[in-house]
Design an enzyme around this catalytic site. Structure first.
Site, short mmCIF file in Angstrom:
data_model
loop_
_atom_site.label_atom_id
_atom_site.label_comp_id
_atom_site.label_asym_id
_atom_site.label_seq_id
_atom_site.Cartn_x
_atom_site.Cartn_y
_atom_site.Cartn_z
N SER A 121 69.48 6.27 69.98
CA SER A 121 67.86 6.10 69.71
C SER A 121 67.64 4.57 69.28
O SER A 121 66.59 4.00 69.29
CB SER A 121 67.48 6.87 68.54
OG SER A 121 67.92 6.58 67.08
N LYS A 158 66.47 3.73 61.23
CA LYS A 158 65.22 3.38 62.10
C LYS A 158 64.52 2.23 61.57
O LYS A 158 64.82 1.68 60.38
CB LYS A 158 64.31 4.56 62.04
CG LYS A 158 64.82 5.97 62.80
CD LYS A 158 64.59 5.58 64.32
CE LYS A 158 64.99 7.10 64.91
NZ LYS A 158 66.43 7.38 64.68
#
Length: 202
Positions: A121, A158
């Site tokens: 990701s 993230k």
């Protein structure tokens, strides 16, 4: 200072960032980050850099200057725990999948850990299997890269963004969607720490 020494020595050798990165087998962005002080290579890469630039690792890191004239911003290598999974529960963190330790040049090693990145990701900048050095802290500034636990899930790496009253967990990979957290859901967001550098393990 390492970043300045690296840039000066590279230029003295007549090498571009791209040429140096090609010889090292890393991205040009990685070299750029080293030269701006945004990240630091692992000890093995420092040794290869020193060899390519015709100097010693101590000279490149400014260790000699540190011994002569006080600290220059680099710290001794200390063992930092490496974990595969982080979860939050019962008001505490549970570190699962112990992978031993990895050396890191940090001032207070008890406040750091390495997390092995899982999934793609965060491609193309951070890869599956990379080591992320995380400094434990309960808050993040807008735009910083961090490790967070949301709900019952495990720790995720993230970019942390604040949009109005909402928090966005943003992946680098455009094929993945952002996670938008707002209202009471924010109570289920647990910030573990700030990612200070990542490195690829071969």
């Amino acid at each position: 200072m390492f970043s300045e020494r690296l840039k000066d020595l590279r230029k003295q050798k007549g090498l571009s960032q791209g040429a140096l990165s090609a010889r090292l087998g890393v991205t040009q962005q990685a070299v750029g980050k080293w030269e701006t002080g945004r990240s630091t290579p692992d000890p093995a890469t420092v040794a290869r850099l020193a060899e390519l630039l015709g100097t010693t690792a101590d000279d490149l890191l400014g260790v000699a200057a540190q011994r002569l004239g006080g600290p220059v911003g680099s710290y001794a290598e200390s063992p930092v725990p490496v974990v595969g999974t982080v979860r939050a529960g019962y008001g505490a963190l549970a570190f699962e999948e112990d992978y031993g330790t990895e050396m890191a040049p940090v001032k207070d090693p008890a406040n750091y850990f390495y997390l092995i990145v899982k999934g793609d990701s965060m491609e193309p900048r951070i890869h599956d299997g990379d080591y992320a050095l995380v400094r434990r802290q309960p808050t993040l500034s807008n735009g910083e890269l961090g490790v967070m636990v949301f709900g019952e899930g495990e720790g995720t790496l993230k970019r942390y963004l604040q949009r109005g009253n909402a928090v966005v967990l943003q992946p680098f990979n455009p094929e993945y969607e952002e996670v938008v957290i707002r209202g009471e859901e924010l109570n289920d967001l647990y910030i573990i720490g700030k990612v200070v550098e990542t490195k690829t393990k071969w």
